[in-house]
Design an enzyme around this catalytic site. Structure first.
Site, PDB file in Angstrom:
ATOM      1  N   GLU A  87      -0.662   0.250  -5.342  1.00  0.00           N
ATOM      2  CA  GLU A  87       0.311   1.328  -5.468  1.00  0.00           C
ATOM      3  C   GLU A  87       1.212   1.139  -6.689  1.00  0.00           C
ATOM      4  O   GLU A  87       2.308   1.687  -6.762  1.00  0.00           O
ATOM      5  CB  GLU A  87       1.171   1.417  -4.208  1.00  0.00           C
ATOM      6  CG  GLU A  87       2.075   0.219  -3.939  1.00  0.00           C
ATOM      7  CD  GLU A  87       1.397  -0.898  -3.173  1.00  0.00           C
ATOM      8  OE1 GLU A  87       2.128  -1.728  -2.589  1.00  0.00           O
ATOM      9  OE2 GLU A  87       0.158  -0.958  -3.146  1.00  0.00           O
ATOM     10  N   ASP A 114       6.273   0.888  -8.913  1.00  0.00           N
ATOM     11  CA  ASP A 114       5.678   0.490  -7.637  1.00  0.00           C
ATOM     12  C   ASP A 114       6.256   1.363  -6.527  1.00  0.00           C
ATOM     13  O   ASP A 114       7.485   1.502  -6.411  1.00  0.00           O
ATOM     14  CB  ASP A 114       5.983  -0.988  -7.359  1.00  0.00           C
ATOM     15  CG  ASP A 114       5.248  -1.516  -6.138  1.00  0.00           C
ATOM     16  OD1 ASP A 114       4.198  -0.948  -5.781  1.00  0.00           O
ATOM     17  OD2 ASP A 114       5.730  -2.497  -5.537  1.00  0.00           O
TER      18      ASP A 114
END
Length: 304
Positions: free
Chosen positions: A223, A180
């Site tokens: 993301e 992440d």
């Protein structure tokens, strides 16, 4: 029984053959593990097959690093033993042929051998009708994320179902990495979604460049990213993960006269220690990812 000889840096391996009786119920296939048309399979019949990028090749691969006629698959029947073997031969290709990371001039294929031609990875597999149909169905579902060029998560899950089942049968380990980007919301809030999209595209490229040829990566969502590392324990996965973490940390993301520095946090789980199903492995890796975020970000943690 396997014998091995080496000639001028090339490796020739002679392995036990597959019986004709077995092949009456099973099919020899080449399956694209990495490259264009991921998941596509090619049935190997009882004739020589040319692998290349020319339209006259029997197995056409869309890869600029592959020669027009790169390699040939040669089924060889052994009458005395009533067995058939499948030999791959390098046809004097520019970028060579590799089997299980060894450069070869010719090689008798074993089930699950991984063949690298250009930037494409093929797996040699003996399958029954059910497995062959499954791979055909999977190939139709494979999709790539538009921004990152990585697999979508649904495609990633589809591609891994057979791999996980195979790992169970052969008692092999593998690792899952959850990733992440740190503070990514600020990128969109401060610099706009165009900058955010650019960053995601560049991170996708860095993931493809950094991970190894047999690893499979996808955009998990937003993301977040995920990577499958076959036959790799956690400690080995951490080495590769740290390489990516450093690459992203050192990279300058330049877009519209703005330079940004981004970091990434990761969590790693291992099969079967942390679970025997993908969702369990993802949860275990995600838990370590959350801890990495909580402890300061820009770090890699292993599941216990």
């Amino acid at each position: 029984m396997v014998s091995k000889t080496t000639h001028e840096g090339d490796t020739t391996i002679v392995a036990s053959a597959t019986s004709v009786n077995e092949l009456k119920k099973h099919f020899a296939n080449l399956i694209i593990m990495k490259g264009n048309d991921l998941g596509k399979s090619f049935k190997i019949k009882r004739k020589n097959l040319i692998i290349g990028r020319t339209s006259s090749a029997d197995i056409i691969l869309k890869d600029k690093q592959i020669s027009r006629s790169h390699a040939e698959i040669r089924p060889i029947y052994v009458p005395r033993e009533q067995k058939t073997v499948y030999k791959i031969v390098d046809l004097n290709s520019t970028n060579h042929v590799y089997v299980n990371r060894n450069k070869i001039s010719e090689h008798i294929l074993n089930n699950d051998d991984k063949i690298k031609v250009g930037d494409t990875i093929l797996k040699f597999s003996i399958q029954d009708e059910i497995e062959a149909k499954y791979h055909s169905d999977i190939q139709k579902k494979i999709k790539h994320d538009n921004l990152t060029a990585l697999l979508t998560y649904d495609s990633f899950k589809s591609a891994l179902v057979w791999e996980i089942d195979n790992a169970k049968k052969q008692k092999k380990i593998f690792s899952i990495i959850m990733m992440d980007l740190d503070n990514f919301k600020k990128v969109n809030d401060v610099h706009g979604h165009s900058m955010g999209s650019y960053v995601l595209t560049e991170v996708g490229s860095l993931i493809q460049k950094t991970f190894r040829q047999f690893d499979i990566s996808a955009r998990y969502g937003g993301e977040e990213f995920i990577t499958y590392l076959p036959e790799t324990p956690q400690n080995g996965a951490k080495i590769v993960a740290e390489r990516l973490r450093e690459a992203i940390e050192k990279n300058v993301f330049s877009y519209n006269n703005v330079d940004l520095h981004i970091t990434i946090s990761m969590g790693i789980s291992e099969f079967p220690r942390n679970g025997e199903k993908l969702n369990k492995l993802v949860d275990a890796a995600d838990e370590m990812l959350y801890k990495a975020k909580k402890d300061g970000k820009n770090r890699v943690y292993l599941a216990v």
